[in-house]
Enzyme design. Structure first.
Site, short mmCIF file in Angstrom:
data_model
loop_
_atom_site.label_atom_id
_atom_site.label_comp_id
_atom_site.label_asym_id
_atom_site.label_seq_id
_atom_site.Cartn_x
_atom_site.Cartn_y
_atom_site.Cartn_z
CE LYS A 21 -47.99 -43.33 33.75
NZ LYS A 21 -47.58 -42.17 32.92
CG ASN A 22 -51.30 -41.50 32.05
OD1 ASN A 22 -50.24 -41.36 32.65
ND2 ASN A 22 -51.40 -42.25 30.96
CB CYS A 115 -38.91 -39.99 26.45
SG CYS A 115 -40.48 -40.42 25.67
NE ARG A 120 -44.18 -38.08 25.12
CZ ARG A 120 -44.43 -38.74 26.24
NH1 ARG A 120 -43.59 -39.65 26.67
NH2 ARG A 120 -45.52 -38.48 26.95
CG ASP A 305 -50.74 -45.02 27.35
OD1 ASP A 305 -51.21 -44.24 28.18
OD2 ASP A 305 -49.90 -44.69 26.49
NE ARG A 397 -42.31 -42.65 34.05
CZ ARG A 397 -42.87 -42.58 32.83
NH1 ARG A 397 -42.39 -43.30 31.83
NH2 ARG A 397 -43.90 -41.81 32.60
#
Ligand code: EPZ
Length: 428
Positions: A21-22, A115, A120, A305, A397
């Site tokens: 994803k990243n 968030c 952020r 993460d 997500r």
């Protein structure tokens, strides 16, 4: 939507890790600057990718998805204006800033509001771009950037921000001379972005080190690029294997990017056996040992993460483990929910102490962010009874077909659409 997971089952078999994803999100944004056709392989089927594709389509580009292959043709003229509601669906929409500045010399974006992980902020993004010559106006919660010109030179990040490094790398390709970036983020996703841009015709060196050099270019060509696999998804299934004391093999895994998670697992008595650069097998002990202290740091430190994933793994380990979260100011959203399941985790500031317990119990719990949600899945799989996880849109997500992958290795998990009543009686 919810996940209903029956705990206590021994798992076994093989999990195929999906694309990162990243890595894919900044690369999709960067396809804007080539004006050519890009074929991206090994892309994950996750909602953040779908949101990013929607933005590219809104901009007027042809985008097609065929399984894990996404093709973007950014040759058409387009407008740099994207409506707020579309931008705000994507948590990391700020990653379009560098691409808009490069392609259009202009960008009007809505900064990512705070968030679940904290404020952020984007001050590092704006400070670096401003030093390079971008005029930035912040007006009624919008940011308007205009770029009379971008100057080559040497610039230093005050903090190795991943997103800021990606935005500046992409914008710098439009500078009037070479751009030397000091103290950039060194995450594998930065290397992936450099490799993609070079495959498309750019010349960038140094990604993954303390100095990145970007040589401006205007000439790109059609290209095909395979996105790296997701190191955090892989870490998630390493955690699942360890927490459920199941032997699992991961394929299509980025083994070279998993050394910090493997180190932590080995402290816990887990044997991580790499059979090649993309395949590893996790062999856990009967009972996990605690870890003395794991501190999250920018790469090559322990990845933030994976912090929630590691915590979930430690809930039933012997003794007391300690985790220190240094990257985000509010990244313990999972603790309250895990304690509802019988865990014993105490948070004091950015430090969490995990006191191992014999048993976790199924409960109704709420995912508060992407990795917090994954931590609840890990705990649910090694709890007694059934767990209902709410707000799994957070999980969707960043995890491709998680329930399908879990059931393939012997779990008993299912997706419950919110309006469906679950037939499981809940003691809670
Ligand atoms: C990327 O977020 C990842 N997201 C995050 O993954 C990951 O946790 C993070 O990097 C750190 O590795 C994507 O790649 C899409 P940062 P990013 O800028 O770029 C502060 C997940 O779970 N900061 O390196 O937003 C910031 O508040 C997600 O997949 C500023 O203060 O991370 C944070 O505390 C979550 N000012 C720290 O730096 C800025 O201008 C790290 O942020 C920018 C960041």
């Amino acid at each position: 939507m919810k996940y209903l997971i029956e705990g206590g089952k021994k798992l076994s078999g093989t999990v195929r890790i999906s694309g990162s994803k990243n890595a894919v999100l900044p690369i999709l944004a960067a396809t804007i600057i080539t004006g050519k056709k890009t074929v991206l392989k090994n892309c994950p089927d996750i909602s953040d990718v779908h949101c990013t594709v929607d933005i590219l389509k809104y901009l007027g580009y042809d985008v097609t998805i065929d399984g894990s292959t996404i093709t973007v043709d950014s040759s058409k003229k387009s407008t740099p204006e994207v409506p707020r509601e579309l931008m705000c669906r994507l948590r990391s929409s700020i990653i379009f800033l560098g691409a808009f500045i490069n392609r259009f010399g202009y960008a009007k974006l809505f900064p990512p509001g705070g968030c679940e992980l904290g404020k952020r902020p984007i001050d590092i993004h704006l400070s670096m771009l401003s030093q390079m010559g971008v005029d930035i106006i912040e007006e009624d919660c919008r940011i308007v950037c205009t770029t009379p010109k971008l100057s080559g030179g040497e610039y230093r990040f005050s903090f190795p921000s991943v997103g800021a490094t990606e935005n500046v790398m992409i914008a710098a390709l439009k500078a009037d001379g070479p751009v030397v970036l000091k103290n950039p983020a060194k995450e594998p996703e930065i290397v992936d972005l450099q490799n993609f841009l070079c495959t498309a015709g750019a010349k960038i060196t140094g990604a993954g080190t303390d100095t990145i050099t970007v040589y401006p270019t205007n000439s790109f060509h059609d290209c095909e690029y395979t996105v790296s696999s997701d190191r955090i998804e892989a870490a998630t299934y390493m955690a699942i294997a360890s927490a459920t004391r199941s032997m699992l093999t991961l394929t299509n895994a980025p083994c070279k990017d998993l050394f910090r998670m493997a180190e932590a697992m080995e402290q816990m008595g887990v044997y991580v056996m790499e059979s090649n650069s993309h395949t590893l097998t996790v062999i856990p002990p009967k009972r996990l040992k605690p870890v003395s202290m794991i501190t999250t740091m920018p790469h090559p430190g322990f990845p933030t993460d994976a912090q929630a994933l590691l915590m979930a793994t430690l809930l039933k380990a012997e003794g007391c483990s300690m985790i220190v979260e240094n990257i985000f100011e509010n990244r313990y959203n999972h603790v309250e929910e895990l304690n509802k399941m019988g865990a014993n985790v105490l948070v004091d500031g950015n430090t969490a102490k995990i006191f191992g317990v014999e048993t976790l119990f199924g409960a109704q719990v709420y995912a508060r962010d992407l990795r917090a949600g994954a931590a609840l899945v890990i705990a649910a799989l090694c709890a007694e009874g059934t767990t209902l996880i709410h707000n799994v849109h957070h999980i969707e997500r960043g995890y491709e077909k998680m329930i399908e992958k879990l059931n393939l290795i012997g779990a008993n998990a299912k997706v419950i659409n919110s309006k469906e009543q679950t037939d499981e009686p809940y003691s809670l």
